[in-house]
Design an enzyme around this catalytic site. Structure first.
Site, short mmCIF file in Angstrom:
data_model
loop_
_atom_site.label_atom_id
_atom_site.label_comp_id
_atom_site.label_asym_id
_atom_site.label_seq_id
_atom_site.Cartn_x
_atom_site.Cartn_y
_atom_site.Cartn_z
N GLU A 107 0.84 -1.20 0.00
CA GLU A 107 0.00 0.00 0.00
C GLU A 107 0.88 1.25 0.00
O GLU A 107 1.98 1.24 0.57
CB GLU A 107 -0.90 -0.05 1.25
CG GLU A 107 -1.80 1.14 1.48
CD GLU A 107 -2.82 1.39 0.39
OE1 GLU A 107 -2.42 1.58 -0.77
OE2 GLU A 107 -4.03 1.44 0.71
N ASP A 108 0.39 2.31 -0.62
CA ASP A 108 1.18 3.55 -0.63
C ASP A 108 1.24 4.16 0.76
O ASP A 108 2.31 4.44 1.29
CB ASP A 108 0.62 4.56 -1.66
CG ASP A 108 -0.87 4.84 -1.52
OD1 ASP A 108 -1.52 4.28 -0.61
OD2 ASP A 108 -1.39 5.62 -2.33
N ASP A 111 -3.15 5.99 6.38
CA ASP A 111 -3.45 7.29 6.99
C ASP A 111 -4.27 7.05 8.26
O ASP A 111 -3.70 6.79 9.33
CB ASP A 111 -4.17 8.12 5.92
CG ASP A 111 -4.50 9.53 6.37
OD1 ASP A 111 -4.00 9.96 7.42
OD2 ASP A 111 -5.28 10.21 5.69
N PHE A 160 -0.39 16.42 3.56
CA PHE A 160 -0.83 15.74 2.33
C PHE A 160 0.33 15.69 1.36
O PHE A 160 0.87 16.72 0.96
CB PHE A 160 -2.02 16.47 1.71
CG PHE A 160 -2.64 15.67 0.60
CD1 PHE A 160 -3.55 14.66 0.88
CD2 PHE A 160 -2.30 15.92 -0.73
CE1 PHE A 160 -4.10 13.90 -0.14
CE2 PHE A 160 -2.84 15.16 -1.76
CZ PHE A 160 -3.75 14.15 -1.46
N ARG A 173 1.56 11.86 -9.88
CA ARG A 173 2.01 10.49 -9.58
C ARG A 173 3.41 10.24 -10.12
O ARG A 173 4.14 9.38 -9.63
CB ARG A 173 1.06 9.45 -10.21
CG ARG A 173 -0.32 9.39 -9.60
CD ARG A 173 -1.05 8.15 -10.11
NE ARG A 173 -2.49 8.22 -9.93
CZ ARG A 173 -3.12 7.90 -8.81
NH1 ARG A 173 -2.45 7.50 -7.77
NH2 ARG A 173 -4.44 7.98 -8.74
P1 5GP Z 1 -6.96 5.72 5.12
O1 5GP Z 1 -8.08 4.79 4.80
O2 5GP Z 1 -5.80 5.04 5.80
O3 5GP Z 1 -7.42 6.92 5.90
O4 5GP Z 1 -6.46 6.34 3.75
C1 5GP Z 1 -5.72 5.60 2.86
C2 5GP Z 1 -5.75 6.18 1.47
O5 5GP Z 1 -5.97 7.60 1.44
C3 5GP Z 1 -4.41 5.98 0.79
O6 5GP Z 1 -4.33 4.70 0.18
C4 5GP Z 1 -4.34 7.13 -0.18
O7 5GP Z 1 -4.99 6.76 -1.37
C5 5GP Z 1 -5.13 8.23 0.51
N1 5GP Z 1 -4.22 9.16 1.21
C6 5GP Z 1 -4.07 9.30 2.56
N2 5GP Z 1 -3.16 10.23 2.85
C7 5GP Z 1 -2.70 10.71 1.66
C8 5GP Z 1 -1.72 11.70 1.30
O8 5GP Z 1 -1.06 12.35 2.12
N3 5GP Z 1 -1.54 11.90 -0.04
C9 5GP Z 1 -2.22 11.22 -1.00
N4 5GP Z 1 -1.95 11.50 -2.28
N5 5GP Z 1 -3.15 10.27 -0.69
C10 5GP Z 1 -3.38 10.02 0.63
#
Ligand code: 5GP
Length: 182
Positions: A107-108, A111, A160, A173
């Site tokens: 996973e990238d 959050d 972000f 990207r």
């Molecule tokens: P979560 O479900 O953990 O809150 O969010 C996960 C997803 O939110 C990540 O896979 C990503 O797609 C998006 N996301 C969360 N933080 C960031 C960020 O700082 N930058 C970007 N580009 N996407 C984020």
């Protein structure tokens, strides 16, 4: 594209947070660690979560010095259908191939942990032997779900970020490093 400290794109200024070299070095170490944990007998399945993790997954598997498989999964709020008309939770993913295997979710960024929490619960129904999480980034101050990230490259503050696969509205990207919008 190189990775300058400041870039101006579409009338916005971006400041570099993590350089391409730092990312490259961390991923090489992470791949070594996973390889060590897997041992010689295992052929892990790396499960790349589209779209954001595609660059990370490409670098991770190229640094993985052993046999491995790579699959792709798109998390979406809707389900698709395959050619037989059967409703599939993850179109394009061969879920039969997860059974009994050592699966590493790639996973990238984790959050709040909401998506990963859901995914971990959902993928367990395909009976992988082990299910680990490799995340390029975590934001510990934002985490509010019970998610264990087994392999993580960078802990970052609550900002972000874009670049290295991560987008803002479909853009950025292709930036080779990680940037924060100013
Ligand atoms: P979560 O479900 O953990 O809150 O969010 C996960 C997803 O939110 C990540 O896979 C990503 O797609 C998006 N996301 C969360 N933080 C960031 C960020 O700082 N930058 C970007 N580009 N996407 C984020």
């Amino acid at each position: 594209m190189n990775d300058p400290e400041i870039i101006n794109l579409n009338n916005s200024t971006f400041r570099r947070l993590i350089s391409a070299k730092e990312i490259e070095e961390k991923i090489a170490l992470l791949a070594q660690q996973i390889r060590k944990d897997m041992g010689n007998a295992e052929v892990p399945v790396f499960l790349c979560i589209l779209k954001g993790a595609f660059v990370f997954a490409a670098d991770l598997v190229r640094n993985y010095d052993g046999l491995c498989e790579l699959q792709f999964l798109r998390l979406s709020s809707y389900s698709g259908t395959d050619s037989t008309g059967e409703v599939k939770a993850y179109p394009g993913l061969d879920t039969d191939k997860l059974k009994g295997r050592r699966v590493v979710i790639v996973e990238d960024i984790v959050d709040t942990g909401l998506s990963m929490n859901y995914l971990l619960k959902d993928l367990r129904k395909y009976k992988p032997r082990t299910l680990d999480v490799a995340a390029l980034f975590t934001k510990p101050s934002r985490l509010c779900h019970d998610v264990k990230v087994d392999y993580s490259c960078f802990e970052i503050p609550d900002a972000f970020i874009v670049g290295y696969g991560l987008d803002y509205d479909g853009l950025y990207r292709n930036l080779p490093a990680i940037y924060v919008k100013e």
